[in-house]
Structures are given as C-alpha cells and as structure tokens.
Design an enzyme around this catalytic site. Sequence first.
Site, PDB file in Angstrom:
ATOM      1  N   LYS A   1      -5.164   7.210 -12.142  1.00  0.00           N
ATOM      2  CA  LYS A   1      -5.382   5.829 -12.637  1.00  0.00           C
ATOM      3  C   LYS A   1      -6.656   5.598 -13.477  1.00  0.00           C
ATOM      4  O   LYS A   1      -6.577   5.487 -14.678  1.00  0.00           O
ATOM      5  CB  LYS A   1      -5.289   4.845 -11.476  1.00  0.00           C
ATOM      6  CG  LYS A   1      -3.831   4.678 -11.000  1.00  0.00           C
ATOM      7  CD  LYS A   1      -3.613   3.450 -10.174  1.00  0.00           C
ATOM      8  CE  LYS A   1      -2.136   3.117 -10.039  1.00  0.00           C
ATOM      9  NZ  LYS A   1      -1.407   3.859  -9.013  1.00  0.00           N
TER      10      LYS A   1
ATOM     11  N   PHE B   1       2.487   5.206  -0.828  1.00  0.00           N
ATOM     12  CA  PHE B   1       3.094   5.331  -2.155  1.00  0.00           C
ATOM     13  C   PHE B   1       2.450   6.514  -2.859  1.00  0.00           C
ATOM     14  O   PHE B   1       1.228   6.584  -2.977  1.00  0.00           O
ATOM     15  CB  PHE B   1       2.879   4.062  -2.989  1.00  0.00           C
ATOM     16  CG  PHE B   1       3.466   4.162  -4.366  1.00  0.00           C
ATOM     17  CD1 PHE B   1       4.838   3.988  -4.557  1.00  0.00           C
ATOM     18  CD2 PHE B   1       2.681   4.460  -5.470  1.00  0.00           C
ATOM     19  CE1 PHE B   1       5.403   4.112  -5.818  1.00  0.00           C
ATOM     20  CE2 PHE B   1       3.239   4.586  -6.732  1.00  0.00           C
ATOM     21  CZ  PHE B   1       4.597   4.402  -6.907  1.00  0.00           C
TER      22      PHE B   1
ATOM     23  N   ASP C   1      -4.655  11.208  -1.210  1.00  0.00           N
ATOM     24  CA  ASP C   1      -4.208  10.690  -2.497  1.00  0.00           C
ATOM     25  C   ASP C   1      -5.186   9.596  -2.926  1.00  0.00           C
ATOM     26  O   ASP C   1      -5.151   8.477  -2.422  1.00  0.00           O
ATOM     27  CB  ASP C   1      -2.776  10.157  -2.385  1.00  0.00           C
ATOM     28  CG  ASP C   1      -2.239   9.637  -3.715  1.00  0.00           C
ATOM     29  OD1 ASP C   1      -3.049   9.464  -4.652  1.00  0.00           O
ATOM     30  OD2 ASP C   1      -1.013   9.405  -3.805  1.00  0.00           O
TER      31      ASP C   1
HETATM   32  C1  LIG Z   1      -0.207   4.711  -8.808  1.00  0.00           C
HETATM   33  C2  LIG Z   1      -0.192   5.698  -7.719  1.00  0.00           C
HETATM   34  C3  LIG Z   1       0.524   6.907  -7.828  1.00  0.00           C
HETATM   35  C4  LIG Z   1       1.396   7.225  -9.019  1.00  0.00           C
HETATM   36  O1  LIG Z   1       0.674   7.284 -10.204  1.00  0.00           O
HETATM   37  P1  LIG Z   1       1.453   7.266 -11.612  1.00  0.00           P
HETATM   38  O2  LIG Z   1       0.370   7.489 -12.637  1.00  0.00           O
HETATM   39  O3  LIG Z   1       2.094   5.912 -11.743  1.00  0.00           O
HETATM   40  O4  LIG Z   1       2.453   8.334 -11.600  1.00  0.00           O
HETATM   41  C5  LIG Z   1       0.447   7.807  -6.786  1.00  0.00           C
HETATM   42  N1  LIG Z   1      -0.302   7.563  -5.688  1.00  0.00           N
HETATM   43  C6  LIG Z   1      -1.009   6.416  -5.553  1.00  0.00           C
HETATM   44  C7  LIG Z   1      -1.840   6.201  -4.339  1.00  0.00           C
HETATM   45  C8  LIG Z   1      -0.959   5.438  -6.554  1.00  0.00           C
HETATM   46  O5  LIG Z   1      -1.627   4.287  -6.408  1.00  0.00           O
END
Ligand SMILES: *Cc1c(COP(=O)(O)O)cnc(C)c1O
Length: 401
Positions: free
Chosen positions: A247, A133, A218
């Site tokens: 986050k 994701f 990521d």
């Molecule tokens: C939450 C998340 C995102 C997206 O972050 P947003 O602030 O909601 O746009 C991207 N990559 C990972 C691994 C995430 O957990």
Amino acid sequence: MTLPDEQHVMNTFARIPVEFVRGKGMELYDASGKTYLDFLSGIGTVSLGHSNSLVNDAVYQQLKKLTHVSNFFYVEYRAELADRLIELFEEEGKVFFANSGAEAVEGALKLARKWGHERKPDADTIVTALGSFHGRTYGAMSATGQPERATDFAPVLPGFEYVPFNDIEALDATLGDDTVAFMLEIIQGESGVWPASQEYIDVVAKLCKERNVLLIIDEIQTGIHRTGKPFAFQHYGITPDIITSAKALGNGYPIGAVIARTEVADTFVPGDHGSTFGGSPLACAAALSTLIAFDAMALDGAIISEHVEAVGAYAQSKLAEIPYLTDIRGKGLMIGATLTDDAPLNAAQLRDALCEAGCIINAIGDKYIRLLPPLICKNVHIDALIEAIYAIMKAPREDIS
Ligand SMILES: *Cc1c(COP(=O)(O)O)cnc(C)c1O
C-alpha cells in the site's frame, strides 16, 4: 447516476460518483473545483499526501532515463531501497519486490511452503485468522479468513486453516506438526480495524517459536509508519520471520515487498519465484523517495512517529466524544469506529453525506467506519472532519464553548 466507463469496464467496485482530477497534500479537487479533505488516501497508499514533490520528482527523473529492463539485470536504487527496508525491519533480512499487496502475499506463501518442505516435511498447512484480509488472487483469497467471500470462486486452494482472531486457546489447539506458518494482520484492516491484544501476540510468538512455525505478519495496510512505527509488529515487541508490505510503500505508485529474515529468505533460489515488473526502476525510485521523504519529515517539529501518534490520539479522543460513535479503536492513523444502533445514519450513509460535505472516509458494511488519512494529517483536519460529522448527525455536543 451512470458513469462513463460502465459499458466497458467490469463492475467490481461499488463506487461513489465523484471524479477527482487533482490532489495536493490532504486535499482532493473534483472536476467542478470543489475541495475535499481525504481521510482515506487511496486506501492507505498516499501516506505522504497527494502529489508529494519529492516522490513526483524522483519518478519523473527516472521516467526520463529508463522505465524497465526486467529482473535479469541490476536496477538502480534497488539496493538502497532494500537496505532501507531491512533497516526498518530491524532484523538481518532480504527483500523480494512485487507489484501489489496480493502479489507480496503470494510470495510470502510460496517462501513459507518451500521453507517448510525443507525443514518440516510433514507440514503443509498455513493457518490464518478469521476476519483477515490478504488479497484477491487465489492464494491470497484462500488465505483470507472470510471463507464466505470465496464460495463463488470455489474450489479455493487446499492447505489453509482459520482460527478465531485474538483467541489463544484456538491457536494453541491448531498450530501443530502439520503447520508450516501462521499469517496474521496484527491489526485487521479491511474488516474494520481490529487490533490484536498484546497477550495474544505474546502467545503467538511463543507458540510459533516452540512449534517451529513461521510467523508471517501481513503489514500491507499497517506498514510504512501508518500506526506510528515503521511496522505495526514493532508495537508488540516481537520478531516475525516474514512480513509483507505494499500500500503506502510507493506513495501511490504500485509496489509490493516480501521481507524475510535471511535464513528464511535464502530458501528461494533462481527459478523459484519472480515477476516481470516487480521492483522496476520506476517503482524503486518511487519507493526509495517515499522512504527518504518519511525520514526527512518534520511535522510541526515532530518526527513522523511522534506526529502520527499525537494526531491519531487526538482523532480518537475527538471521535469518542461524538454520540452515535462507539468502540473507537486502532493505532496511529489507522482508526475504526462503530455506529450505534440508534445512529440517524448507517455507515454507508454517513460516508456519502461526508463526501457531500467535502470529507472522504471509508465505510465497512453498515456499522463501521475506517479512517486512513495521509500521515501528514494535522489536528485542524481532524477538527474539520469532526465538525462535519456533528453537522450531519445533528448530534448534541458538549465541547463547543
Ligand atoms: C490491501 C491489502 C492486501 C491486498 O493488497 P492489494 O495491493 O490490493 O493486492 C493484502 N493484505 C492486507 C492486510 C491489505 O490491507
């Protein structure tokens, strides 16, 4: 139950009908005064706990002075924030500030593509893992390795390829002359907390290096101490070219960051990329004070990394004793578990019953639960959660003496 915003707010989240009006540390309070223990922390954002006084004071002091001037000007705190992020990254590098996770991913994708056009002219493809994701914007959604979730929004962007997660052979067969970057969540979060194996990551690092493919990790969910290290890649002994953060970076205040090795970062020149709000004085004050608070933190006499590792291990061992829960996994305070087929409730029902009982967790589909508590979480909080799960599941237990 209908919520008061349903007529005029778009229906994008299946919500639990509770309204929290206040929070302090591990605790949330609803409008009726009921207290909850929060094992989700705003999806892994409020890692220092709710209403952290250091961050609140820093934001408030900045709010009184200056909120925004645009990125045409130098912004107080930004240098120190970037210095600290590079220190945590443990490689010489540079930072681009954005407002969210998806926006950090977009920045990383653009940086990788331009680096590729200059160094590897035939390479357009960015490879990602199935089950990953990376966010909800078009680039991030196209990168997300769950193509079925993008079908309603077709066409997705071209130039992405997906490989099965933790599959060495598939990666070996896919990374080639046309590949510019491989982007990976080293622990897949949103799909249920699935850590990469050490063996896989060793090969990932080796193949990326040999084939001149940028490695993007990521770290939006795994970063800022969540797993017991500043970034989760540091458990694996590798050096990524680019990482993304968001986050927990501002302890709930929205901010995202792309962090890249200098040689890669210098690909961007003025005009290539930008953001009206990214790295605003307020966001920088929030994020800098968050990192300072983590540094200063001594929890039960332990520094943050030791604390997160100890409480995470305790939580995993307690969850493993509960009948109906299996495959307990994760690192630090990023924990997933699977409900067995004979469990009396599915994951969503367990989440709702726990909410009723005053504990907030996350359910992923009907089978998985995910815990992302504030990192100040202690064993006593874990005990309260475990107690509540036993009571709801009416599970027989051996550890009561
Ligand atoms: C939450 C998340 C995102 C997206 O972050 P947003 O602030 O909601 O746009 C991207 N990559 C990972 C691994 C995430 O957990």
